[in-house]
Design a protein around this motif. Structure first.
Motif, PDB file in Angstrom:
ATOM      1  N   CYS A  72      -6.317 -25.635 -12.262  1.00 41.24           N
ATOM      2  CA  CYS A  72      -4.877 -25.365 -12.346  1.00 41.24           C
ATOM      3  C   CYS A  72      -4.143 -26.480 -13.093  1.00 41.24           C
ATOM      4  O   CYS A  72      -3.233 -26.215 -13.898  1.00 41.24           O
ATOM      5  N   GLY A  73      -4.531 -27.711 -12.817  1.00 43.86           N
ATOM      6  CA  GLY A  73      -3.895 -28.833 -13.514  1.00 43.86           C
ATOM      7  C   GLY A  73      -4.159 -28.790 -15.009  1.00 43.86           C
ATOM      8  O   GLY A  73      -3.251 -29.044 -15.825  1.00 43.86           O
ATOM      9  N   ASP A  74      -5.392 -28.455 -15.360  1.00 48.04           N
ATOM     10  CA  ASP A  74      -5.733 -28.342 -16.790  1.00 48.04           C
ATOM     11  C   ASP A  74      -4.864 -27.295 -17.473  1.00 48.04           C
ATOM     12  O   ASP A  74      -4.305 -27.513 -18.554  1.00 48.04           O
ATOM     13  N   ALA A  75      -4.702 -26.127 -16.813  1.00 51.05           N
ATOM     14  CA  ALA A  75      -3.901 -25.057 -17.405  1.00 51.05           C
ATOM     15  C   ALA A  75      -2.434 -25.452 -17.528  1.00 51.05           C
ATOM     16  O   ALA A  75      -1.786 -25.212 -18.563  1.00 51.05           O
ATOM     17  N   ALA A  76      -1.873 -26.073 -16.477  1.00 51.16           N
ATOM     18  CA  ALA A  76      -0.456 -26.448 -16.493  1.00 51.16           C
ATOM     19  C   ALA A  76      -0.175 -27.503 -17.556  1.00 51.16           C
ATOM     20  O   ALA A  76       0.788 -27.389 -18.331  1.00 51.16           O
ATOM     21  N   PHE A  77      -0.990 -28.534 -17.591  1.00 49.06           N
ATOM     22  CA  PHE A  77      -0.772 -29.600 -18.578  1.00 49.06           C
ATOM     23  C   PHE A  77      -0.949 -29.079 -20.008  1.00 49.06           C
ATOM     24  O   PHE A  77      -0.223 -29.492 -20.919  1.00 49.06           O
ATOM     25  N   SER A  78      -1.910 -28.182 -20.196  1.00 44.50           N
ATOM     26  CA  SER A  78      -2.121 -27.625 -21.541  1.00 44.50           C
ATOM     27  C   SER A  78      -0.908 -26.821 -21.999  1.00 44.50           C
ATOM     28  O   SER A  78      -0.488 -26.900 -23.160  1.00 44.50           O
ATOM     29  N   THR A  89     -11.901 -26.919  -3.384  1.00 47.20           N
ATOM     30  CA  THR A  89     -10.481 -27.283  -3.526  1.00 47.20           C
ATOM     31  C   THR A  89     -10.272 -28.179  -4.741  1.00 47.20           C
ATOM     32  O   THR A  89      -9.322 -27.997  -5.513  1.00 47.20           O
ATOM     33  N   LEU A  90     -11.171 -29.164  -4.912  1.00 48.36           N
ATOM     34  CA  LEU A  90     -11.051 -30.070  -6.058  1.00 48.36           C
ATOM     35  C   LEU A  90     -11.174 -29.307  -7.376  1.00 48.36           C
ATOM     36  O   LEU A  90     -10.403 -29.544  -8.313  1.00 48.36           O
ATOM     37  N   MET A  91     -12.128 -28.381  -7.424  1.00 52.35           N
ATOM     38  CA  MET A  91     -12.287 -27.599  -8.649  1.00 52.35           C
ATOM     39  C   MET A  91     -11.043 -26.760  -8.932  1.00 52.35           C
ATOM     40  O   MET A  91     -10.575 -26.659 -10.075  1.00 52.35           O
ATOM     41  N   GLY A  92     -10.460 -26.150  -7.886  1.00 54.52           N
ATOM     42  CA  GLY A  92      -9.246 -25.351  -8.080  1.00 54.52           C
ATOM     43  C   GLY A  92      -8.093 -26.191  -8.601  1.00 54.52           C
ATOM     44  O   GLY A  92      -7.351 -25.771  -9.504  1.00 54.52           O
ATOM     45  N   LEU A  93      -7.938 -27.400  -8.013  1.00 56.06           N
ATOM     46  CA  LEU A  93      -6.862 -28.287  -8.471  1.00 56.06           C
ATOM     47  C   LEU A  93      -7.065 -28.702  -9.926  1.00 56.06           C
ATOM     48  O   LEU A  93      -6.112 -28.752 -10.710  1.00 56.06           O
ATOM     49  N   LEU A  94      -8.319 -29.005 -10.280  1.00 51.44           N
ATOM     50  CA  LEU A  94      -8.597 -29.429 -11.654  1.00 51.44           C
ATOM     51  C   LEU A  94      -8.356 -28.292 -12.647  1.00 51.44           C
ATOM     52  O   LEU A  94      -7.788 -28.510 -13.725  1.00 51.44           O
TER      53      LEU A  94
END
Length: 701
Positions: free
Chosen positions: A82-88, A75-80
Motif C-alpha cells: 500500500c505504501g508503494d502504491a500511495a507514494f508512487s 501485515t508488513l507485506m500489506g503495508l509495504l
C-alpha cells in the motif's frame, strides 16, 4: 557596434549550455527545485517500500516453514504494498505538476524573447521553425527535465538498493550478476550517446518541415493560383521524408536500449538460477535466501530497463533544450530605460527584474501605461515632429539603403514622401519606429533621439499603418483597441467614423463584435486598410505614419479619408508615403526621394515648377487619372519654399539631385505595395500609378 551585434554578443552568440553552464531552460527548472525535490523524495519513499517487499516475502517463507505466526509478515507485506502504491501516485502527480510549471515558465519567457526580438535577428529564422521550437521542443524538454530526470534518480536508487541488498544476501551470486550486466550496460551507454545526436538531427528536420509547411499555408491562394500544389507537395514531402529517416534512426537506437539490457538480465537470471539451485542442493544456500535474491533480481529488471530508457529520453530532451536555448539567445531590442540586453540574470538569462526569461524589466515587458496613455512627446510650437540628420542605413550586408538623408517634418500638417520603388520610403518609417537602428546619423522625434527614448513612449507617440494592413484573428473590436486597450465606446465610434468604416460595421451581423479569420480574412483589402487606420487613430498618436494607407481605398472612400486626414493633421503631424497624386497635391510639404537620397522638398505647385522628376510623375497621372487635380495643390509654406529654393541652385529647372543630397544604392530586398511610375515610362492604360520595378532593381522602401 549595432544593437543586434551588442545583444548577440551579450547573449553568447546562440551557444546552448547544459545544467552546469546555466542555460535558460535549466534556469527555469532551477526555480522549481523545491517541488521537483519533493516529488523525487516521494518517489524514493516508494523505492524504499519496494525494496522491503522481498525481505518481507523471505520472512513469510521462513515463518511458513517453521509453523510460526503469519500475522506480522502478512501485515508488513500489506503495508509495504500500500505504501508503494500511495507514494508512487503522489510522486507521479507532483512530478507532472512540476513539469507543467517548467514548460509554462519556458514558454512564457520564450514568447517574451520572441516578441521583443531584434527584427533583423528574428527575420533570419523561419517562422515555422520558431513555432516548432516554442511548442513541440518545449514539451520534449519538459519530459526530460521532470519525468526522465526523476526516473533516472528513482530507478537508479532502486537498482543501487537492490545491488546493496543482494550483496548483503550473497556476495558470489551478486558478482556473477554484475559480470553479466556490465557488458550490457556498456553497450547501452554507447547507444544512448548516439541517440542524442540522432535526436538532434530529427528535431532539426522536423523544424524544417514545419517551417516549409507554414510558408505554403500562409500563401495558399497564391499557391493555388500558380498551380503549384504538386510542386509544393513534393518539396514539403521531401522535408517530411528527411524527418522520417532521422526519426527511424532515433526509433532504431531507442529500440536497442531495452533489448540490450534484457539480454543482460536474462543471462543473469539463468546464471543465478543455475548456480543458486546447485548450492541449495548441496545445503550451502537456504531456499528462502535464494528466493529473496531472485526476487531482488526480478525487482531490478524493470528499474534497470527504465533507467536506460530514461537515459534515451533525457538525451532526446537535451537536443530539444539546446534548440530552445538558442531562441533564448536571440538579440533583443534595446530599450533606453533598460540598458543593453546582457542576457544574464540571477536566475534566468535576460530576465531583468522579472521571473520570466527574456521578459526584461517591468517596463520592457509591457508593464508600463497603455499606449493610449503614453506621455506625448510633442507640443505645439516645439521642435519638429520628426527630423532626420545625415542618416545612413543598410539591411545586413547589402548596399546602403539610405545615405546621408536629412529633412524635417513640422509638428502639425501633412507631409508626403514620394519616390520610385526602391527609394527608401518605408525604410524611413521603420527607423522612426526603431525597428532598426541607423548605421550613422540621428532620427529625432520632437527633438529627442529615438535611440534614447523608451520604446513604450516612442511607439505610444508614433502611430504606424504599414503597407500590408495587418489584422489579427479576433473580433473587429479587439483589432481596433489593440494599441489602446482602455479606449471607450465613444472613442471607438469616432475612430470608426473617421476611417470611413462605419458603413462596413453596420452591415456586419455582429457589428464590432464580428470575428475575423487569420490575417483579417472576412474583410476586403480596402476594409482591412480602413480598420488599420482606425486602430492607429484610436491610439491618438502625436505623429502618424501612413505607408500608402489609401492604396486599397476606392475614390469615394479616399476622398472621405483625405478630409479626415486634414482634420487629423491640424492636431498632429501626419507623414504619408504617397503614390497617388491626389494625396500628394493636398500635402503641406512633399519630400521627394530618389535612390535613397532627398532629391527635393516643397509643395505640389513649387515642385511642379522646378523638379523635372516630380513634374513627370504628376503629369503621368494627370493625363491618365480622371478626377486628378488640374494644377497646383495647397499653398506652400514659406520655410518650405526657402529650403526648396536653396536646392534649386541658380533657378533653372531642377533635373539633377542637389549636391548635398546623399546617394543611396537600393539595399532593401522587399516589394512595395504600389510605386510611382518611372518618369520616362508611358502612362498605364488603366490610369493607375502601379508599375513594376525595373529589372535588377532592388526595393529599398
Amino acid at each position: 557596434m549595432t544593437t543586434a551585434e551588442a545583444s548577440g554578443r551579450a547573449t553568447g552568440g546562440g551557444r546552448s549550455e547544459g545544467p552546469a553552464g546555466g542555460g535558460a531552460v535549466w534556469a527555469v527548472a532551477r526555480r522549481h527545485r523545491p517541488l521537483l525535490a519533493g516529488g523525487v523524495l516521494l518517489g524514493l519513499c516508494g523505492v524504499a517500500a519496494s525494496l522491503g517487499q522481498p525481505l518481507a516475502i523471505g520472512e513469510l517463507i521462513e515463518a511458513a516453514g517453521t509453523d510460526a505466526s503469519l500475522v506480522w509478515p502478512v501485515t508488513l507485506m500489506g503495508l509495504l504494498f500500500c505504501g508503494d502504491a500511495a507514494f508512487s501516485a503522489l510522486h507521479a502527480y507532483v512530478i507532472g505538476r512540476t513539469g507543467e510549471g517548467i514548460v509554462h515558465g519556458v514558454r512564457h519567457g520564450l514568447v517574451g524573447r520572441l516578441l521583443r526580438a531584434d527584427l533583423a535577428a528574428y527575420n533570419r529564422h523561419q517562422q515555422g521553425d520558431l513555432f516548432t521550437r516554442t511548442v513541440t521542443d518545449t514539451s520534449v524538454a519538459k519530459i526530460a527535465l521532470t519525468q526522465s530526470l526523476a526516473q533516472l534518480i528513482l530507478n537508479g536508487a532502486m537498482v543501487l538498493g537492490c545491488c546493496v541488498l543482494m550483496f548483503f544476501i550473497d556476495v558470489w551470486l551478486m558478482l556473477l550478476t554484475l559480470g553479466c550486466l556490465a557488458l550490457a550496460s556498456g553497450v547501452s551507454l554507447t547507444v544512448a550517446r548516439r541517440l542524442r545526436r540522432a535526436a538532434l538531427r530529427n528535431r532539426e528536420d522536423t523544424g524544417r518541415f514545419g517551417a516549409d509547411l507554414q510558408r505554403v499555408l500562409g500563401a495558399l491562394p497564391t499557391v493555388k493560383a500558380s498551380r503549384a500544389e504538386g510542386r509544393e507537395q513534393e518539396r514539403i514531402s521531401a522535408h517530411a521524408d528527411r524527418a522520417r529517416r532521422s526519426g527511424v534512426q532515433v526509433s532504431a537506437l531507442n529500440a536497442l536500449l531495452i533489448p540490450t539490457m534484457n539480454v543482460g538480465m536474462q543471462v543473469s537470471l539463468a546464471v543465478v538460477f543455475g548456480v543458486g539451485m546447485s548450492r541449495v542442493a548441496t545445503g550451502s544456500l537456504g531456499l528462502a535466501t535464494l528466493t529473496s535474491f531472485v526476487l531482488y533480481l526480478f525487482y531490478m529488471v524493470s528499474p534497470l530497463v527504465m533507467f536506460f530508457l530514461a537515459i534515451g529520453q533525457f538525451q532526446q530532451g537535451r537536443a530539444a533544450i539546446q534548440r530552445v536555448d538558442e531562441l533564448f539567445s536571440l538579440p533583443q531590442e534595446r530599450d533606453a530605460t533598460a540598458g543593453p540586453d546582457t542576457g544574464t540574470d540571477a536566475e534566468t538569462p535576460g530576465a531583468g527584474r522579472t521571473e520570466t526569461p527574456g521578459a526584461g524589466t517591468a517596463e520592457t515587458a509591457g508593464a508600463g501605461p497603455p499606449a493610449g496613455d503614453a506621455e506625448p512627446a510633442l507640443r505645439a510650437g516645439a521642435a519638429p515632429a520628426v527630423e532626420f540628420r545625415g542618416v545612413r542605413f543598410a539591411y545586413g550586408d547589402a548596399d546602403e539603403a539610405l545615405r546621408g538623408v536629412s529633412f524635417t517634418v513640422p509638428a502639425h500638417g501633412l507631409t508626403a514622401v514620394v519616390g520610385p520603388s526602391g527609394a527608401g520610403k518605408t525604410t524611413l518609417f521603420q527607423l522612426v519606429e526603431r525597428f532598426h537602428p541607423p548605421a550613422s546619423g540621428e532620427v529625432l522625434v520632437a527633438g529627442e533621439d529615438v535611440a534614447r527614448v523608451p520604446l513604450d513612449r516612442l511607439r505610444g507617440t508614433v502611430g504606424y499603418v504599414p503597407q500590408d494592413s495587418t489584422a489579427l484573428r479576433g473580433t473587429i473590436r479587439e483589432n481596433l483597441v489593440y494599441a489602446n486597450p482602455d479606449a471607450g465606446e465613444d472613442e471607438i465610434r469616432e475612430a470608426v467614423r473617421t476611417a470611413d468604416l462605419q458603413d462596413v460595421v453596420d452591415r456586419l451581423p455582429e457589428g464590432l463584435d464580428t470575428p475575423l479569420g487569420e490575417q483579417g480574412s472576412g474583410l476586403s483589402g480596402g476594409q482591412r486598410q480602413r480598420l488599420c487606420i482606425a486602430r492607429t487613430l484610436l491610439q491618438k498618436p502625436a505623429v502618424m505614419l501612413l505607408d500608402e494607407a489609401t492604396s486599397h481605398l476606392d475614390s469615394d472612400s479616399e476622398r472621405a479619408f483625405q478630409r479626415a486626414l486634414r482634420r487629423i493633421a491640424e492636431r498632429c503631424a501626419v507623414v504619408a508615403i504617397a503614390h497617388r497624386i491626389s494625396t500628394v497635391a493636398d500635402a503641406d510639404r512633399i519630400v521627394v526621394l530618389e535612390e535613397g537620397r532627398v532629391r527635393d522638398v516643397g509643395t505640389h505647385a513649387a515642385l511642379l515648377e522646378r523638379d523635372t522628376l516630380y513634374r513627370r510623375l504628376a503629369d503621368t497621372q494627370l493625363r491618365s487619372g480622371p478626377g486628378a487635380p488640374a494644377g497646383g495643390g495647397a499653398s506652400a509654406h514659406e520655410g518650405t519654399e526657402e529650403k526648396a529654393s536653396a536646392h534649386q541652385g541658380t533657378g533653372g529647372e531642377r533635373d539633377a539631385p542637389a549636391p548635398a543630397a546623399a546617394e543611396v544604392r537600393a539595399g532593401e530586398d522587399r516589394p512595395e505595395a504600389e510605386s510611382l511610375p518611372h518618369p520616362d515610362a508611358d502612362p498605364p492604360a488603366d490610369g493607375g500609378l502601379r508599375t513594376p520595378a525595373a529589372p535588377g532593381t532592388r526595393s529599398a522602401s
